[in-house]
Design a protein around this motif. Structure first.
Motif, mmCIF file in Angstrom:
data_model
loop_
_atom_site.group_PDB
_atom_site.id
_atom_site.type_symbol
_atom_site.label_atom_id
_atom_site.label_comp_id
_atom_site.label_asym_id
_atom_site.label_seq_id
_atom_site.Cartn_x
_atom_site.Cartn_y
_atom_site.Cartn_z
ATOM 1 N N TYR A 180 0.841 -1.202 0.000
ATOM 2 C CA TYR A 180 0.000 0.000 0.000
ATOM 3 C C TYR A 180 0.876 1.252 0.000
ATOM 4 O O TYR A 180 0.618 2.213 -0.737
ATOM 5 C CB TYR A 180 -0.914 -0.005 1.224
ATOM 6 C CG TYR A 180 -1.810 1.210 1.329
ATOM 7 C CD1 TYR A 180 -2.911 1.353 0.500
ATOM 8 C CD2 TYR A 180 -1.550 2.213 2.265
ATOM 9 C CE1 TYR A 180 -3.741 2.464 0.584
ATOM 10 C CE2 TYR A 180 -2.373 3.330 2.363
ATOM 11 C CZ TYR A 180 -3.455 3.440 1.527
ATOM 12 O OH TYR A 180 -4.271 4.547 1.612
ATOM 13 N N THR A 183 2.594 1.542 -3.548
ATOM 14 C CA THR A 183 1.677 1.950 -4.617
ATOM 15 C C THR A 183 1.162 3.374 -4.423
ATOM 16 O O THR A 183 0.782 4.033 -5.385
ATOM 17 C CB THR A 183 0.479 0.979 -4.705
ATOM 18 O OG1 THR A 183 -0.165 0.896 -3.422
ATOM 19 C CG2 THR A 183 0.922 -0.407 -5.144
ATOM 20 N N SER A 184 1.146 3.836 -3.170
ATOM 21 C CA SER A 184 0.709 5.207 -2.900
ATOM 22 C C SER A 184 1.804 6.214 -3.239
ATOM 23 O O SER A 184 1.523 7.325 -3.704
ATOM 24 C CB SER A 184 0.305 5.368 -1.430
ATOM 25 O OG SER A 184 -0.760 4.513 -1.110
ATOM 26 N N SER A 282 -5.366 1.257 -4.334
ATOM 27 C CA SER A 282 -5.252 1.712 -2.948
ATOM 28 C C SER A 282 -6.533 1.457 -2.154
ATOM 29 O O SER A 282 -6.482 1.186 -0.947
ATOM 30 C CB SER A 282 -4.895 3.199 -2.899
ATOM 31 O OG SER A 282 -5.866 3.970 -3.591
ATOM 32 N N MET A 286 -6.387 -0.808 1.138
ATOM 33 C CA MET A 286 -6.757 -0.190 2.407
ATOM 34 C C MET A 286 -7.821 -1.037 3.121
ATOM 35 O O MET A 286 -7.741 -1.267 4.337
ATOM 36 C CB MET A 286 -7.293 1.223 2.183
ATOM 37 C CG MET A 286 -7.728 1.920 3.474
ATOM 38 S SD MET A 286 -8.507 3.519 3.180
ATOM 39 C CE MET A 286 -10.012 3.021 2.334
#
Length: 436
Positions: A180, A183-184, A282, A286
């Motif tokens: 996460y 990729t963020s 995301s 999440m």
């Protein structure tokens, strides 16, 4: 404690510190599910482009999930080899070997060339590493559970065994959190170029920590007692298959419902949210991250309940909840609303915890000490093929064939019913002493 015999305390070898014992028990499955989480996530998000780029996106995802299944197919080999070894030379030695193999194979995946640079060699290497990884995993789980249970108090076997069961949630949290974050912070091009490799390489940190923890734990006191009494099994595999085949089937069947549900929530849902609902990666990550946090808290709670109420009642609650959630989950997902997707993940992983928390103690309680490593390993690994190994692939095929989530819900509910049937046929084991 008076109703239990053959405890670690009565044998006089209970020397492990409880906190270190819990860490030693959970570190292997933490690494295992960290490895599997980053692989599963990459299979759902990028492996179809990196290793199978010349096919339709959903077909490429199915091929990536096929390599995921190979990790399950090779587990019984590890269960056969390491299970027998664990009943012959001891639990602790096997756990050190399997931990090293798991870490090295995962790190090597992070160094693999992609299809663009190596052609067909790239997916072949990926398949080979997944196979070796699965062999090591086949011997890890049972040994980790036995390390905790055979050292600890026998009136809280459910809780002691659940330390190993917490590893998947912790590994999933760690793996999902890292992905996460990557990729963020990275654009898709950078992540595809090299960002996907870093989580695989970081598995070496977990291996180093795990080896340090396990080196501080002595051999299982119950296994030492077998050695001193010269009553170790001469042919543990033969003894399990010949004398305990019914228990083997029941122990394995108890795993199927939870594994298929886990495959739906943790693996297939990533593809469904990003490919079918076309929402950002995301969002799916999440939701999985939050749900896994609840799972980590719920696993020991349901295990404690099973110490008080019994394994069968808690597992039965999980079965009924899984059947309901198999259908309701897609109602939430199809809203395409972030909060509903988070709720789908949280609810599903709490239901999974109800099945997973008491599972380890239920499985190992089916077998006597002399063949417990072999019996638990075989039950766990062979059931893993039927339950978890092919679940994402079957779900992808069902959705491709029927263009509907309803077929997937029926599949998940059917798997839960298999575990329900096991509970009807099995004996209650929570309040009985372990067999010597």
């Amino acid at each position: 404690m008076s109703s239990f015999t053959g405890t670690a305390e009565s044998i006089g070898l209970h020397t492990a510190h409880p906190k270190r014992l819990a860490l030693a028990s959970m570190i292997g499955t933490t690494l295992e599910y960290y490895d599997f989480t980053i692989y599963n996530t990459m299979a759902a998000l990028v492996f179809s482009q990196l290793f199978f780029p010349s096919v339709d996106p959903m077909v490429g995802t199915m091929l990536a999930f096929s390599t995921y299944a190979i990790g399950y197919l090779s587990r019984p080999l590890g269960g056969l080899f390491f299970g027998r070894l664990g009943d012959k030379i001891g639990r602790r030695a096997v756990l050190v070997i399997t931990l090293i193999i798991m870490g090295l194979t995962t790190a090597t995946i992070g160094l693999l060339p992609t299809y663009g640079s190596a052609g067909i060699l790239a997916p072949l290497l990926l398949i080979t590493l997944r196979f070796v990884q699965g062999v090591a995993l086949g011997g890890e789980w049972a040994g980790a559970v036995l390390l905790a249970v055979e050292h600890g108090r026998q009136d809280q076997r459910g809780l002691n065994a659940s330390w190993t069961q917490m590893g998947p949630a912790l590994g999933t949290l760690l793996g999902t959190g890292l992905i996460y974050g990557f990729t963020s912070l990275m654009d898709n091009e950078t992540f595809l170029a090299w960002g996907w490799r870093v989580p695989f390489l970081l598995s070496l940190v977990l291996v180093t920590f795990g080896l340090w923890v396990r080196n501080g734990i002595e051999e299982s006191p119950m296994f030492k007692h077998l050695e001193e009494a010269h009553t170790k099994a001469k042919a543990p595999i033969k003894e399990v298959v010949t004398n305990h085949w019914r228990r083997l089937l029941l122990a394995g069947g108890s795993r199927i419902g939870g594994d298929v549900l886990y495959g739906l929530i943790v693996v297939f849902t990533l593809t469904y949210v990003t490919t079918v609902l076309q929402l950002p990666k995301s969002t799916a990550l999440m939701a999985l991250l939050i749900g896994t946090g609840f799972n980590a808290l719920a696993v020991p709670l349901f295990a404690i309940l099973s110490d008080h109420w019994g394994r069968r009642p808690v597992l039965a609650l999980g079965v009924l909840s899984a059947i309901i959630w198999a259908f309701f989950m897609f109602v939430l997902l199809d809203t395409a609303q972030t909060m509903a997707i988070v709720l789908a993940s949280v609810g599903g992983l709490i239901v999974h915890a109800c099945l997973y928390g008491p599972q380890a103690s239920f499985i190992i309680e089916q077998f006597p000490t002399r063949i417990r490593f072999t019996g638990a390993s075989l039950a766990y690994t062979f059931a893993g093929i039927i339950g978890g190994g092919f679940a994402p692939l079957i779900m992808a095929a069902l959705f491709t064939g029927y263009s509907s989530s309803y077929a997937i819900s029926i599949y998940v509910a059917g798997a839960a019913c298999v575990t329900g049937l096991v509970l009807l046929l099995a004996r209650e084991t929570a309040h009985k002493p372990l067999e010597e």
